[in-house]
Enzyme design. Structure first.
Site, PDB file in Angstrom:
ATOM      1  CE1 TYR A 158      67.870  64.302  32.156  1.00 32.86           C
ATOM      2  CE2 TYR A 158      68.596  63.075  30.641  1.00 32.86           C
ATOM      3  CZ  TYR A 158      67.973  63.567  30.730  1.00 32.86           C
ATOM      4  OH  TYR A 158      66.796  64.250  30.346  1.00 32.86           O
ATOM      5  CG  ASP A 192      65.722  70.340  28.144  1.00 34.73           C
ATOM      6  OD1 ASP A 192      64.884  70.178  28.518  1.00 34.73           O
ATOM      7  OD2 ASP A 192      66.653  69.095  27.269  1.00 34.73           O
ATOM      8  CD  GLN A 223      72.243  72.978  25.022  1.00 34.79           C
ATOM      9  OE1 GLN A 223      72.318  74.564  24.154  1.00 34.79           O
ATOM     10  NE2 GLN A 223      73.093  72.844  26.246  1.00 34.79           N
ATOM     11  CB  SER A 272      66.329  73.129  29.956  1.00 36.77           C
ATOM     12  OG  SER A 272      67.203  72.169  30.377  1.00 36.77           O
ATOM     13  NE  ARG A 293      67.791  67.215  29.866  1.00 35.75           N
ATOM     14  CZ  ARG A 293      67.571  67.882  30.791  1.00 35.75           C
ATOM     15  NH1 ARG A 293      68.319  67.297  31.869  1.00 35.75           N
ATOM     16  NH2 ARG A 293      66.596  68.932  31.106  1.00 35.75           N
TER      17      ARG A 293
END
Ligand code: NAD
Length: 381
Positions: free
Chosen positions: A227, A129, A126, A132, A121
């Site tokens: 996390y 991901d 991003q 997400s 992450r």
């Protein structure tokens, strides 16, 4: 010219790994794109739509045996793994921490497997991901599901037939899914509270118009890459009491709390459920990793003392067009890391390639996976 194959998802899954618009981009990059027939049909992308973008259509056996890269959202079956072309790169969500047998077979077959949910992450990751993008769909749909199951309105109404008070919604876990759930629940006019062990999200929760429920003493490990980490027993007890006090006053609870690679934390006990208002609804998005509610049954809706508990980790599949669109964009961005001049180019010095790769050449690559003995999925129950 390397072949990129797309497998049809298992029964019950409506999404597809890439939509025709991404197939078109891969064709432009000089790859042959081979789609298993009807792979996109439940996401409203027909074989004809893929063909119109330059992709070819084949049957499962053909896709498995001829693809240099295989794409799927859900993990491959044992039978499928054994039928992959020698040296194949397989990209999917393999859940390696819960699927020891699959990891073992990938090692034996010398498959280069990338498990997209293990991508580090970082800011650069991003756009790749998938957790997400799919959590956005889950958080949104969880609120809609709660609204249709609640015997009350979400918004406040002042009508000639009397006043209606707004529904009270409690969101547990304010990560990507939780924040989307807060935003959607607020748009529907409910009063929202949210709790997370990461106090860093307090500002985001407040800016979405929800109240942050404070529990002092949480371990907020910044080194865990965004996390959550396992909390102390003392904190867990304090947290259970605070959550209990807020839960019994709520009409809807949406739980999203996860700890990567571990069983989901239990935040709602059976005792709490029994003291909740009749007619209230719990949507447990952590159902597949054990659930945040002690009574949750994965993929089932149960009723306890008039409280409906819906255990679902497959809500993105109920919004197949947009969930597939986002998943496909994530995959395409990831593919650009491992493709060069129409061929596969694996650079294990790249932290995203190394972090996402679970097996290569008969060896485990992902460091966390190497350090932990994979547990079987049943063990999380
Ligand atoms: P997640 O799905 O792993 O967990 C959901 C939420 O549950 C998290 O916010 C977590 O803190 C919370 N949680 C865990 N244990 C809990 C407990 N006992 N009680 C209450 N809450 C608990 O997380 P996620 O939503 O995928 O991501 C978490 C955060 O990571 C995001 O908010 C974001 O800031 C960051 N992130 C970074 C990237 C990136 O940089 N590439 C990508 C995605 C997310």
């Amino acid at each position: 010219m390397a072949i990129i194959g797309v497998l049809k998802e298992p029964d019950g899954e409506n999404r597809v790994a890439i939509l025709p618009e991404i197939a078109a981009q891969l064709v432009k990059m000089n790859f042959k794109v081979l789609i298993e027939s009807t792979a996109g049909s439940k996401a409203f992308a027909s074989d004809e739509d893929y063909k119109a973008q330059g992709a070819e259509i084949g049957d499962k056996a053909n896709v498995l045996s001829s693809s240099d890269i295989i794409l799927r959202i859900n993990s491959l079956t044992k039978d499928e793994i054994t039928k992959l072309k020698n040296g194949c790169v397989a990209i999917a969500i393999f859940h390696p921490f819960f699927s020891a047998d699959t990891v073992q077979l990938l090692l034996e077959q010398k498959v280069t497997a990338f498990s997209l949910e293990t991508i580090p992450r970082t800011t650069r990751a991003q756009s790749m991901d998938i957790l997400s993008s799919q959590a956005t769909a889950s958080g949104y749909k969880a609120v809609l599901l709660a609204a249709v199951n609640l015997p009350k309105f979400f918004p406040m109404f002042m009508t000639a037939a009397g006043s209606i008070t707004p529904a009270k919604v409690l969101i547990l876990g304010a990560g990507v899914a939780g924040l989307q759930a807060i935003a959607t629940a607020r748009k529907l006019g409910s009063v929202v509270e949210a709790f997370d062990t990461r106090s860093a999200v307090k500002e985001e929760v407040n800016s979405l118009g929800a109240k942050f429920v404070e529990v002092e003493g949480a371990k907020d490990d910044k080194a865990a890459g965004g996390y959550a980490v396992e909390q102390s027993e003392e904190f867990k007890e304090k947290q259970k009491q605070v959550i209990h006090d807020h839960a019994v006053k709520s009409d809807v609870i949406i739980t999203t709390a996860q700890i990567p690679g571990r069983k989901a934390p239990v935040l709602i006990t059976g005792k709490t459920v029994k003291e909740m208002k009749k007619g209230s609804v719990i949507i447990d998005l952590a159902a597949s990793t054990g659930g945040n509610c002690e009574l949750t049954k994965n993929d089932e809706t149960i009723e306890v003392n008039g409280v409906k508990i819906i255990g679902s980790s497959f809500l993105p599949s109920t919004i197949p067009s947009d969930s597939s669109k986002m998943f496909g964009k994530n995959v395409f961005t990831f593919l650009k890391l491992i493709l060069k001049d129409g061929n596969i180019n694996l650079n294990f010095d790249d932290d995203l390639v190394k972090g996402t790769c679970i097996t290569h050449n008969g060896e485990i690559v992902n460091e966390k996976l190497r350090a932990s003995a994979p547990v079987k999925k049943e063990d999380t129950k």
